[in-house]
Design an enzyme around this catalytic site. Structure first.
Site, short mmCIF file in Angstrom:
data_model
loop_
_atom_site.label_atom_id
_atom_site.label_comp_id
_atom_site.label_asym_id
_atom_site.label_seq_id
_atom_site.Cartn_x
_atom_site.Cartn_y
_atom_site.Cartn_z
N HIS A 48 -40.80 9.93 6.48
CA HIS A 48 -39.45 9.77 7.01
C HIS A 48 -38.82 11.08 7.45
O HIS A 48 -37.61 11.16 7.59
CB HIS A 48 -38.53 9.15 5.95
CG HIS A 48 -38.97 7.83 5.42
ND1 HIS A 48 -39.16 6.74 6.23
CD2 HIS A 48 -39.28 7.41 4.16
CE1 HIS A 48 -39.54 5.71 5.48
NE2 HIS A 48 -39.63 6.10 4.22
N HIS A 61 -39.34 0.93 6.82
CA HIS A 61 -40.74 0.73 6.44
C HIS A 61 -41.28 -0.50 7.16
O HIS A 61 -42.33 -1.01 6.83
CB HIS A 61 -40.88 0.51 4.94
CG HIS A 61 -40.18 1.52 4.12
ND1 HIS A 61 -38.90 1.35 3.67
CD2 HIS A 61 -40.57 2.75 3.70
CE1 HIS A 61 -38.54 2.42 2.98
NE2 HIS A 61 -39.52 3.28 2.98
#
Ligand SMILES: Nc1ncnc2c1ncn2[C@@H]1O[C@H](COP(=O)(O)OP(=O)(O)O)[C@@H](O)[C@H]1O
Ligand SMILES: Nc1ncnc2c1ncn2[C@@H]1O[C@H](COP(=O)(O)OP(=O)(O)O)[C@@H](O)[C@H]1O
Ligand SMILES: [Mg+2]
Ligand SMILES: [Mg+2]
Ligand SMILES: [Mg+2]
Ligand SMILES: [Mg+2]
Lengths: 221, 337, 337, 221
Positions: free
Chosen positions: B57, B219
């Site tokens: 991320h 995700h």
């Protein structure tokens, strides 16, 4: 085999390691439907680490009870697989091991105590209720079966055969539930009809325990 | 799998080696574990701020460790929580006696582990509080905010809490500020393509060549609706609607805006989106105190974007615009928009 | 075409509207033409620095307009040169009597137009010099450097020249510095996927699911070789080889490094690459004075990366590490690596 | 029609606009082989702008010669299409127009003068030599043909028919050359066998001029 002695933990964890290696892709696929596809990877890693921790603990010798290597297995899983199921499984083994710190071997009563502590640890950490479509929905029935078997004085082998059957049924029942926790929860209705991934892991563990004892038994007879 | 990597299993550790090699004056690690990342600088008496979460991320989470923001970060595998032990090691290292605040996203794995870490820290007499980011309006309905995911909006929580700690506030005060920032922040995302987890090796989900999914998580968690890719303005309008409604923005409200690329979307497109955001906010008389456009919380190579708004009061405005200097985010003093 | 846009024809202008809306205190435009972008701040007597080129490369080119770097930028369509007239308008606006230096990439369209703009500026008695970036080692052989493309390495030329102008150097001195930076910089790229020009609507080129192209340019110009995607370390080694050879780096040399994502590559992967760069440089006794990892010169959503090295002397080191504050690049005072 | 008068420029540029609209995809494809696929887009834009600039200039009236609207066309192309070919074409029209500032109409001599200035402007700006596989490789032969026709006193129609034929041949000849300039240069050997994209534009312009005059002629006869 009516009791699992400390040295036999090596074989049990070897089996668990193999099971989660074989089930890697299947668990990835299962978790992929309403999750993030990591379950196969994390459980595979977790039980490799658990097996190695148990071997190390056994190799170190010492006069500890059978609970100690189980605790070490839990700590290894916590480190190697800090996912939801990894952490819950780690908590389960740590608590279950703690309950058996004084025990020499695992018979039916010890097994029930192990799974009682395992179940309670998972519930305390994860705060899931029965019917929430989690691991707890296998752990609950499994525990009831084992406690009943312990109360009835059933031998370990029979207790495990029954417990596995109950767990398999409980696992099947998760299909009808709607996920309330973790990544699956956002899928809500979509999760209905699917078998819960974490509950599958719970079932695989008890199944491996049963197979270990049954097979050892067959080897003996 | 079109990725620059060596062994997929080594991806996160090799990335971290790159991070430490690139930022040796700012970042280091403790407990002989690269995944226990801490700031090189220690400020005696300051409240420690820690975060943690899965890799994949960047700049989240570790990128915001640095002056004016965070002190440490436990780094997990791709989309995986770090372990409680790692969080605990970071906690011990950054505690300056004033206690530690955990700021992280609302994911079960992270919660379980940060809870365990809190227990470990308390056994060592380190006071730990937690604020759990849950800014993603798409991930649950109003009234069920505790079920919402934490996504890019956590940037504002870090920024506000980091500046508050820098000002010398106590753990309770920093926590109050972080919680205020959390409650004032809303995010909505949209995805156009999947990401690939290196160890999995194929796309997490599939989506049509002309489709988008509004509300998808970082995700690949499912969103609110999937449908044909609309013009940018229509996408922005749809994303802004629940944010504006929930924050009750109106004439005279002041906000900071974060337009975040998920990894595979060019910055040009993010600015096309900001253009529309600016029009919509302007049309409702909302003042924009600060704008950030770029990548702040990604999902590997996912094409897509998110929009975060934080409603500001004077205190939050002061903290949000305070200077910061981290490997992935720098803001000079007096940075307006 | 998985893009956030409205009408493809409006893409660049809408992007610019977003840019101006997001950075009103830093950027504005002249000649009533959004594509004639200039810095809001004027520093009397300072040499003006202008650039220009096609859109689709953010942060290039306009992202480096700001304190310590550039004063203006003529903005073209996606992968298209801006017009001579636009360059001329920017030139007029930023000239403070000290003359203007054009720094841009070695592309025929840009050259033709900057040459025309120079003629227009000279008719108005504005002295204009040019430095044309040609850092891409893959685009032509040694001895034919004048044929090489300008890519991400131009960042170092902007940075050095910008700091020199900020120090008050004359046009000739700033040009000397810019040219020194240009000559000390080398870049090599690698592409994994194509980009899409909005008005074209489909991929510029096709490349296999497991292929890479070493040396590809930022518009998809062909590279040196296409082959199976290798492990990251092998890719880096292949990219570094000609750079190291040409810069004659060795024991005690000092460099700054830029690891640049082309738009579709996650930052995690760039750090995996930097890890290897660091190993290789360390192995040869080369000192790294500064590292930048991120997106500096992109090709829309192209997956890929480039590595740029600049060999530093004391003057270049001072200028490269000087502070800067632009919408896309900020560096605090005393920023080492 | 032996001369193109100022009012007929509207029709000529209308035709050029149509040609480059029709050829948009073909030029994109051609430029795509060893370039960046923009040629169709830029030329399309450029000649829309040129047509409109010519119309505006004609509408404004005035007593300027025929060169003025041609210059305006060039300036419009410079603004609308600042690519390599856009800028070269713009330079060509600006220089060609300048050469005809005093002319009332375009006969063969004026056409030769226009293309002489066009050619020289392109060479001055782009610095390409004959054989470098550029636009210049069509402009050179085309110019020679027109200058020969002018010297021989050929009527405009014949001069254009010959010039187009020469240009077509010259265009064909670019296939054998290796690109030395612009984006195509990096493809080197790969460019051999391919027709140069910019030279194609040069040919299309002279072809449109020929068609305009021939068709007007057929309309008359
Ligand atoms: N709060 C909870 N309590 C108990 N079990 C849970 C809880 N949340 C999720 N689970 C179980 O975890 C499983 C998913 O595990 P895992 O893939 O490790 O999650 P994640 O990838 O989200 O960390 C679910 O199928 C469910 O059985
Ligand atoms: N230096 C030059 N002089 C003359 N013509 C050139 C030159 N460089 C390129 N060209 C012509 O330009 C054509 C490409 O035009 P265009 O697509 O506009 O280029 P770009 O997209 O690179 O700006 C080539 O086919 C060639 O004929
Ligand atoms: Mg999972
Ligand atoms: Mg997970
Ligand atoms: Mg072009
Ligand atoms: Mg072209």
């Amino acid at each position: 085999m009516d009791r699992i002695g400390k040295p036999e933990l090596a074989g049990l964890f070897q089996r668990l390691r193999e099971v989660f290696s074989q089930q890697r892709e299947a668990l990835i696929a299962l978790d992929g439907k309403v999750g993030d596809s990591d379950l196969g990877i994390t459980m595979n890693k977790g039980f490799i680490a658990a097996h190695e921790a148990v071997l190390a603990q056994l190799a170190a010798g010492g006069t500890d009870g059978i609970g100690k290597p189980l605790q070490m297995a839990g700590m290894a899983i916590a480190k190697a697989a800090p996912s939801t199921m990894g952490t819950l499984t780690a908590t389960g083994f740590m608590r279950g091991g703690k309950a058996l710190l004084a025990a020499e071997a695992i018979g039916t009563a010890e097994l029930a105590a192990f799974w009682r502590a395992y179940h309670d640890g998972v519930v305390e950490r994860g705060k899931a209720k029965p019917g929430d479509k989690t691991l707890v929905d296998v752990l609950g029935p499994l525990l009831q079966s084992l406690e009943a078997s312990a109360a009835a004085g059933l031998p370990l082998r029979e207790a495990l055969v029954q417990a596995e059957a109950v767990a398999a049924q409980a696992l099947e029942a998760t299909k009808t539930m709607t996920a309330q926790h973790g990544k699956a929860a956002v899928f809500r209705e979509k999760s209905v009809g699917l078998q819960d991934a974490g509950a599958t892991v719970g079932h695989l563990i008890i199944q491996a325990m049963r197979d270990h004892v049954v097979q050892a038994h067959e080897g003996q007879s | 799998m079109k990725k620059f990597l060596n062994e997929p299993e080594a991806f996160v550790d090799e990335m971290l080696e790159g991070i430490y090699a690139a930022h040796p004056q700012q970042l280091t690690y403790v407990a002989d574990d690269k995944r226990c990342l801490v700031s090189v600088a220690r400020q005696p008496g300051k409240v420690g701020l820690a975060t943690g979460g899965g890799s994949g991320h960047l700049p989240l989470f570790l990128g915001y460790v640095g002056r004016g923001m965070l002190d440490g970060c436990a780094v997990g595998g791709v989309f995986q929580s770090p372990s409680a032990q790692q969080m605990f090691e970071v906690t011990k290292a950054i505690d300056q006696g004033a206690g530690v605040l955990y700021i992280y996203g609302n994911y079960t794995g992270d919660i379980l582990n940060f809870d365990m870490a809190t227990e470990l820290a308390e056994m060592e007499n380190i006071r730990v509080l937690s604020v759990v980011g849950n800014d993603d309006v798409a991930s649950s309905v109003q009234g069920e905010e505790h079920k919402r995911r934490g996504v890019a909006g956590i940037f504002f929580v870090y920024k506000a809490a980091g500046a508050a700690a820098e000002e010398g506030m106590s753990l309770d005060e920093v926590t109050r500020v972080a919680d205020k920032a959390r409650l004032a922040t809303r995010t909505m995302g949209v995805a156009l393509s999947s990401c690939i987890v290196p160890e999995v090796g194929h796309a997490t989900f599939s989506i049509g060549e002309r489709e988008m999914e509004i509300g998808m998580g970082i995700h690949g968690e499912p969103g609110i609706r999937r449908g044909p890719l609309l013009p940018a303005d229509a996408v922005v309008d749809e994303m802004l609607k629940p944010i504006l409604a929930e924050l009750q923005l109106g004439q005279g409200s002041e906000v900071a805006v974060l337009v975040n690329g998920l990894g595979g979307t060019p910055q040009e497109e993010l600015y096309v989106m900001y253009r529309r955001i600016h029009q919509v906010l302007g049309g409702q008389g909302v003042q924009v105190a600060q704008v950030h456009v770029g990548e702040f919380a990604t999902a590997m190579e996912m094409a897509g974007a998110s929009i975060s708004l934080i409603k500001l009061d004077d205190e939050l405005k002061r903290l949000i615009t305070a200077p910061a200097d981290t490997p992935f985010f720098r803001q000079h003093p007096q940075a307006g928009r």
